[in-house]
Motif scaffolding. Structure first.
Motif, PDB file in Angstrom:
ATOM      1  N   PHE A   4      34.169  34.138  40.832  1.00  0.00           N
ATOM      2  CA  PHE A   4      35.004  33.634  41.901  1.00  0.00           C
ATOM      3  C   PHE A   4      34.159  33.072  43.039  1.00  0.00           C
ATOM      4  O   PHE A   4      33.285  33.753  43.563  1.00  0.00           O
ATOM      5  CB  PHE A   4      35.906  34.756  42.418  1.00  0.00           C
ATOM      6  N   ALA A  91      50.551  40.449  46.809  1.00  0.00           N
ATOM      7  CA  ALA A  91      51.574  39.515  46.304  1.00  0.00           C
ATOM      8  C   ALA A  91      52.382  40.136  45.169  1.00  0.00           C
ATOM      9  O   ALA A  91      53.453  39.644  44.815  1.00  0.00           O
ATOM     10  CB  ALA A  91      50.923  38.218  45.821  1.00  0.00           C
ATOM     11  N   THR A 108      44.965  38.598  48.371  1.00  0.00           N
ATOM     12  CA  THR A 108      44.285  39.301  47.296  1.00  0.00           C
ATOM     13  C   THR A 108      42.908  39.705  47.809  1.00  0.00           C
ATOM     14  O   THR A 108      42.236  38.893  48.449  1.00  0.00           O
ATOM     15  CB  THR A 108      44.152  38.404  46.055  1.00  0.00           C
ATOM     16  N   ILE A 128      41.581  36.648  49.898  1.00  0.00           N
ATOM     17  CA  ILE A 128      41.988  35.346  49.367  1.00  0.00           C
ATOM     18  C   ILE A 128      43.431  35.074  49.788  1.00  0.00           C
ATOM     19  O   ILE A 128      44.316  35.897  49.547  1.00  0.00           O
ATOM     20  CB  ILE A 128      41.911  35.350  47.825  1.00  0.00           C
ATOM     21  N   ALA A 130      46.882  32.231  50.470  1.00  0.00           N
ATOM     22  CA  ALA A 130      47.580  31.082  49.883  1.00  0.00           C
ATOM     23  C   ALA A 130      47.248  29.793  50.619  1.00  0.00           C
ATOM     24  O   ALA A 130      47.188  28.721  50.019  1.00  0.00           O
ATOM     25  CB  ALA A 130      49.093  31.320  49.906  1.00  0.00           C
TER      26      ALA A 130
ATOM     27  N   TRP B  54      42.161  34.640  30.320  1.00  0.00           N
ATOM     28  CA  TRP B  54      41.567  35.903  30.770  1.00  0.00           C
ATOM     29  C   TRP B  54      42.185  36.258  32.125  1.00  0.00           C
ATOM     30  O   TRP B  54      42.744  35.387  32.796  1.00  0.00           O
ATOM     31  CB  TRP B  54      40.051  35.783  30.890  1.00  0.00           C
ATOM     32  N   PRO B  55      42.107  37.523  32.529  1.00  0.00           N
ATOM     33  CA  PRO B  55      42.657  37.910  33.830  1.00  0.00           C
ATOM     34  C   PRO B  55      42.049  37.063  34.952  1.00  0.00           C
ATOM     35  O   PRO B  55      40.833  36.973  35.073  1.00  0.00           O
ATOM     36  CB  PRO B  55      42.263  39.380  33.959  1.00  0.00           C
ATOM     37  N   LEU B  78      47.327  37.568  33.928  1.00  0.00           N
ATOM     38  CA  LEU B  78      47.013  38.928  34.395  1.00  0.00           C
ATOM     39  C   LEU B  78      46.477  39.800  33.265  1.00  0.00           C
ATOM     40  O   LEU B  78      45.582  40.624  33.477  1.00  0.00           O
ATOM     41  CB  LEU B  78      48.263  39.570  35.005  1.00  0.00           C
ATOM     42  N   VAL B  79      47.057  39.674  32.096  1.00  0.00           N
ATOM     43  CA  VAL B  79      46.645  40.455  30.925  1.00  0.00           C
ATOM     44  C   VAL B  79      46.665  39.529  29.712  1.00  0.00           C
ATOM     45  O   VAL B  79      47.633  38.794  29.517  1.00  0.00           O
ATOM     46  CB  VAL B  79      47.607  41.642  30.665  1.00  0.00           C
ATOM     47  N   THR B  89      51.807  35.439  35.963  1.00  0.00           N
ATOM     48  CA  THR B  89      52.714  35.458  37.111  1.00  0.00           C
ATOM     49  C   THR B  89      52.652  34.145  37.864  1.00  0.00           C
ATOM     50  O   THR B  89      51.596  33.488  37.891  1.00  0.00           O
ATOM     51  CB  THR B  89      52.367  36.622  38.068  1.00  0.00           C
ATOM     52  N   ALA B  91      53.444  34.350  41.077  1.00  0.00           N
ATOM     53  CA  ALA B  91      53.176  34.834  42.441  1.00  0.00           C
ATOM     54  C   ALA B  91      51.719  34.612  42.831  1.00  0.00           C
ATOM     55  O   ALA B  91      51.364  34.673  44.007  1.00  0.00           O
ATOM     56  CB  ALA B  91      53.521  36.321  42.555  1.00  0.00           C
ATOM     57  N   LEU B  92      50.878  34.382  41.821  1.00  0.00           N
ATOM     58  CA  LEU B  92      49.465  34.097  42.049  1.00  0.00           C
ATOM     59  C   LEU B  92      49.113  32.810  41.322  1.00  0.00           C
ATOM     60  O   LEU B  92      49.686  32.496  40.275  1.00  0.00           O
ATOM     61  CB  LEU B  92      48.583  35.229  41.495  1.00  0.00           C
ATOM     62  N   GLY B  95      42.511  32.344  39.814  1.00  0.00           N
ATOM     63  CA  GLY B  95      41.606  33.148  40.640  1.00  0.00           C
ATOM     64  C   GLY B  95      42.334  34.190  41.459  1.00  0.00           C
ATOM     65  O   GLY B  95      41.805  34.688  42.451  1.00  0.00           O
ATOM     66  N   PHE B  96      43.561  34.540  41.043  1.00  0.00           N
ATOM     67  CA  PHE B  96      44.364  35.558  41.733  1.00  0.00           C
ATOM     68  C   PHE B  96      44.777  35.143  43.152  1.00  0.00           C
ATOM     69  O   PHE B  96      45.123  35.992  43.969  1.00  0.00           O
ATOM     70  CB  PHE B  96      43.612  36.905  41.813  1.00  0.00           C
ATOM     71  N   ARG B  97      44.712  33.842  43.462  1.00  0.00           N
ATOM     72  CA  ARG B  97      45.095  33.405  44.812  1.00  0.00           C
ATOM     73  C   ARG B  97      46.603  33.470  44.976  1.00  0.00           C
ATOM     74  O   ARG B  97      47.341  32.903  44.171  1.00  0.00           O
ATOM     75  CB  ARG B  97      44.607  31.970  45.062  1.00  0.00           C
ATOM     76  N   PRO B  98      47.089  34.162  46.024  1.00  0.00           N
ATOM     77  CA  PRO B  98      48.538  34.181  46.257  1.00  0.00           C
ATOM     78  C   PRO B  98      49.069  32.757  46.409  1.00  0.00           C
ATOM     79  O   PRO B  98      48.376  31.890  46.949  1.00  0.00           O
ATOM     80  CB  PRO B  98      48.673  34.943  47.585  1.00  0.00           C
ATOM     81  N   GLN B  99      50.263  32.522  45.898  1.00  0.00           N
ATOM     82  CA  GLN B  99      50.905  31.232  46.146  1.00  0.00           C
ATOM     83  C   GLN B  99      52.362  31.493  46.486  1.00  0.00           C
ATOM     84  O   GLN B  99      53.013  32.348  45.893  1.00  0.00           O
ATOM     85  CB  GLN B  99      50.749  30.264  44.973  1.00  0.00           C
TER      86      GLN B  99
END
Lengths: 161, 161
Positions: A4, A91, A108, A128, A130, B54-55, B78-79, B89, B91-92, B95-99
């Protein structure tokens, strides 16, 4: 997970080093009975913490102000690589359920624990967001000072382990 | 991840069975060149799909209406348990960034692929929502019919593999 790279327009990063071993810093970050000792900058406190340390597990904390007002928050663990990386998000709630915060902003957290120097740790906490507005809000809430203060508290806690 | 039990007030579940093997159903769900063949209910189409399996990896698709209007969406894996479970999801983002989706609602999809009968698959698709209103919106958008139709399209695609 892809390595990341933070986006300076959207993310906040705190880097600290300590002579405490990564295993102990990890333990302080992932053990509820230890988290309650350092998670909130004093004189705030952390009356409760619940963690299920696996992807999809809960990451719930409650912070209490000096006046006694409590602020519970729920989150979801995304990555738990023992001793090296912890990722969780607000989130999502437990079980990866989306949760919408009408007043605040989701973020996150990516926490990495790397070997440093002679048995110590390079600690990197990245928040991190949005968008740039959420980054700015988090910055103005005192991210840099707050997360640095609680890292000092965490290191203090590890001295007792 | 904890075994996940859907909440009937918040979640939508589709269960289907097929004589196609779990490995092939998984492959159709996780290979962009195959997803574009079945992901949107015809006469809609899926002109593009990008996945990093990948996650933290991206799960991005674009759907196109019969009139040619395109609807891109970004999500985050996520999995990814090969051949058995896929979770992503909206919701992210990558890179797991919230959106934050100001107009719609975020949801997490849990897709499981279980052995069934003589070499077939029990397929379960669960959409997890933040609240009952989001569940209702998703239901009214035609979740049950839409996801069932595209599962038929997916099975058709696997016949060519």
């Amino acid at each position: 997970m892809t390595d990341f790279t933070p986006n300076p327009d959207l993310d906040l990063v705190l880097v600290r080093t300590t002579d405490v071993a990564p295993e102990l810093v990890w333990r302080a970050w992932t053990t509820p009975e230890l988290i309650v000792q350092w998670f909130a900058p004093k004189p705030w406190s952390t009356p409760s913490c619940e963690i299920d340390l696996w992807p999809g597990g809960k990451f719930n904390t409650t912070m209490r102000s000096p006046e006694g007002q409590e602020f519970p928050s729920t989150g979801c663990i995304l990555v738990a690589e023992e001793g090296s990386r912890l990722v969780f998000t607000s989130a999502l709630g437990p079980g990866f359920r989306p949760q919408v915060d009408e007043e605040g902003f989701p973020f996150t957290a990516v926490i990495t624990f790397e070997p440093h120097g002679n048995g110590g740790t390079k600690y990197t906490a990245t928040a991190i967001h949005a968008d740039a507005a959420a980054r700015k809000s988090h910055e103005e809430m005192g991210f840099a000072e707050g997360w640095s203060t609680v890292f000092d508290q965490l290191v203090e806690v590890t001295k007792s382990l």
